[in-house]
Design an enzyme around this catalytic site. Sequence first.
Site, PDB file in Angstrom:
ATOM      1  N   LEU A 169      -1.464  -9.569  -1.175  1.00 33.75           N
ATOM      2  CA  LEU A 169      -2.587  -8.889  -1.162  1.00 33.75           C
ATOM      3  C   LEU A 169      -2.640  -7.683  -2.045  1.00 33.75           C
ATOM      4  O   LEU A 169      -1.661  -6.912  -1.979  1.00 33.75           O
ATOM      5  CB  LEU A 169      -3.263  -8.255   0.040  1.00 33.75           C
ATOM      6  N   THR A 175       5.789  -6.708  -3.321  1.00 34.51           N
ATOM      7  CA  THR A 175       5.820  -6.980  -4.559  1.00 34.51           C
ATOM      8  C   THR A 175       5.440  -5.629  -5.532  1.00 34.51           C
ATOM      9  O   THR A 175       4.792  -4.777  -4.667  1.00 34.51           O
ATOM     10  CB  THR A 175       4.599  -7.853  -5.024  1.00 34.51           C
ATOM     11  N   PHE A 190       0.741  -1.192   0.051  1.00 40.08           N
ATOM     12  CA  PHE A 190      -0.070  -0.128   0.054  1.00 40.08           C
ATOM     13  C   PHE A 190       0.846   1.272  -0.055  1.00 40.08           C
ATOM     14  O   PHE A 190       0.350   2.210   0.710  1.00 40.08           O
ATOM     15  CB  PHE A 190      -1.057   0.107   1.037  1.00 40.08           C
ATOM     16  N   LEU A 191       1.982   1.201  -0.709  1.00 42.50           N
ATOM     17  CA  LEU A 191       2.634   2.409  -0.885  1.00 42.50           C
ATOM     18  C   LEU A 191       1.946   3.479  -1.903  1.00 42.50           C
ATOM     19  O   LEU A 191       1.584   2.956  -2.916  1.00 42.50           O
ATOM     20  CB  LEU A 191       4.236   2.043  -1.498  1.00 42.50           C
TER      21      LEU A 191
END
Length: 552
Positions: free
Chosen positions: A552, A295, A260-261
């Site tokens: 996710l 990822t 969630f960057l």
Amino acid sequence: MAPSGKAKEKDVVPEEPEQVDHDSGSDEEDEEIDHTLPEASTPSTSSNKKKKKRSKALKALNSLRGKDNIPQELVKVVLDKVNAEKAVPGGTDEATVRQALEQMKLKDVLQGKAGVGGKNKKDVGTHKFWGTQPVPQIGEDAPTADGYIEPSKPPEELRQDPYPLPKDFEWATLDLADEVQLRELWDLLSANYVEDDDASFRFQYSAEFLRWAMQPPGYIKEWHVAVRVASNKKLVAFVSAVPISLRVRENLLRASEVNFLCVHKKLRSKRLAPVLIKEVTRQCNLKGVFQALYTAGVLLPTPVSTCRYNHRCLNIPKLVNVRFTHVPSNMTLARMIRIHKVPDRPRLLDRDGLREMEEKDVSQVTDLYARYMKRFGMYLEFTEDEVRHQFLSGRGEGPGGKDSWKNARPGQVVWTYVVENPTTHKITDFFSFYSLPSTIIGQPKHDVLNAAYLYYYATETAFEEGAEDNGKLKRRLEDLIGDALIVADQAKFDVFNGLSLMDNVHFLQDLKFGLGDGLLNFYLFNWRTAPLAGVQSLDGVPAGKGIGVVML
Ligand SMILES: CCCCCCCCCCCCCC(=O)SCCNC(=O)CCNC(=O)[C@H](O)C(C)(C)COP(=O)(O)OP(=O)(O)OC[C@H]1O[C@@H](n2cnc3c(N)ncnc32)[C@H](O)[C@@H]1OP(=O)(O)O
């Protein structure tokens, strides 16, 4: 991480299925940030063509070979990647070429915008930030032994203060238990998170999903790192980490999973991302964690594996309407719908005792998961609490029971089903998938693409002698995941996505998944290991078999 590939760059346009610091080491003031950051404001918010593009790119790449003024190691890396992709049956290498060119910045060279040594000299293939981090650098030989890149530091040697931000901004820790802060994060991500290459789709994680993903057992509040505008406290950037026990070959690492960057669209390309990454690294270090898994759809130094997105179309009329897919020239819409139709009722329901997972299954599922995952090169170890969290907690409130597969619960994030042997009551199999919708950008008729993503699964069949070679495992997985498609179809998902990891390559094609054009790269921070099999087989390890982690 993430959509774009994580279709995270969410790769959302599939090919049609056939028929049917070391922080620059520096604790110094960050030389990274562009201090001209403006005030944040509210966000405003094919196949012939592809082939032509691909062959043009390949031609251009080949023409760069042997040129003195182009770093040959980069050309080699890209060509190797393309050639390796070609070895994958049915693999599209256009995505690889495009990704590699764009992300390694060779595209500008190809387009003549950035001649090396010329006036517009550009750091071709160099990474100002990642070149300073403890990650394997591009062109390095594959490691012969596994281990850290930098040793862990004792607490007294760690930087105690946050990294500096430009004066109009300040750090914050987000408390996701607080509805208001959770909503702020949802707003930021919904408008600014990962989009596909054509900006047609953007991940739209639900608030329930964000909480589920970022608050697993033992989560650390300080690892939810945010940047706000100092004057009005508007949330403009974020990155998260959660603790994981990561098995990489023979080593078990106490690590973090970073996801969630996100930097607000108005603040892009100003070197804010490196500061966020350094700050979350510092926060992890302060808790004694020095390795991480992440990822990204973008190519950075240096993936330990690369997987490809695959898509099983369910709601064909909608997917065609929103241009997620198209009707191939040799087919009619009616035929395409027929080919993709799935049965109304899961087959294992009556035959084998398929049912929704319950609390009483936690211990057996934990055991089955643990034994099954040992077959992969990299995977997460889960305690019973973590299994409970991953497979049960995100399923929302509402009645379960015999027909529960027919309806999604309000706010349901994850679906988990087990197969219980009616005689022995032993759990012999399970599968799970999660819901991650995407906003459909600029389409009048539909605004949300309801996508299910294959999560973890396991089956006792894998342990029967010869099952991998004689097709038994493949058949069992087709039954299991075939039923996952039926449950997802009944729950009104438009598409079911899966990556080329775990044992997925066994069933993707036969269950009519089509190849997507998104790739997902897996990275390890401060850990060296030889590449793991992903989209391609490596050293005799079949494709997929290296990666047992679903991000996710
Ligand atoms: C021990 C514990 C360690 C913990 C940390 C482990 C590492 C975790 C790493 C993070 C894992 C995240 C996993 C996920 O969440 S992947 C999902 C990433 N998010 C998105 O794609 C959402 C939409 N995009 C954005 O919000 C921005 O474009 C982002 C924030 C991605 C970059 O912002 P911006 O576009 O404004 O750029 P900049 O000027 O600030 O900075 C440019 C520098 O940033 C490097 N860059 C670009 N994209 C990524 C990326 N996805 N991972 C890592 N680095 C990335 C880039 O190569 C360049 O460095 P270098 O090439 O010059 O060297």
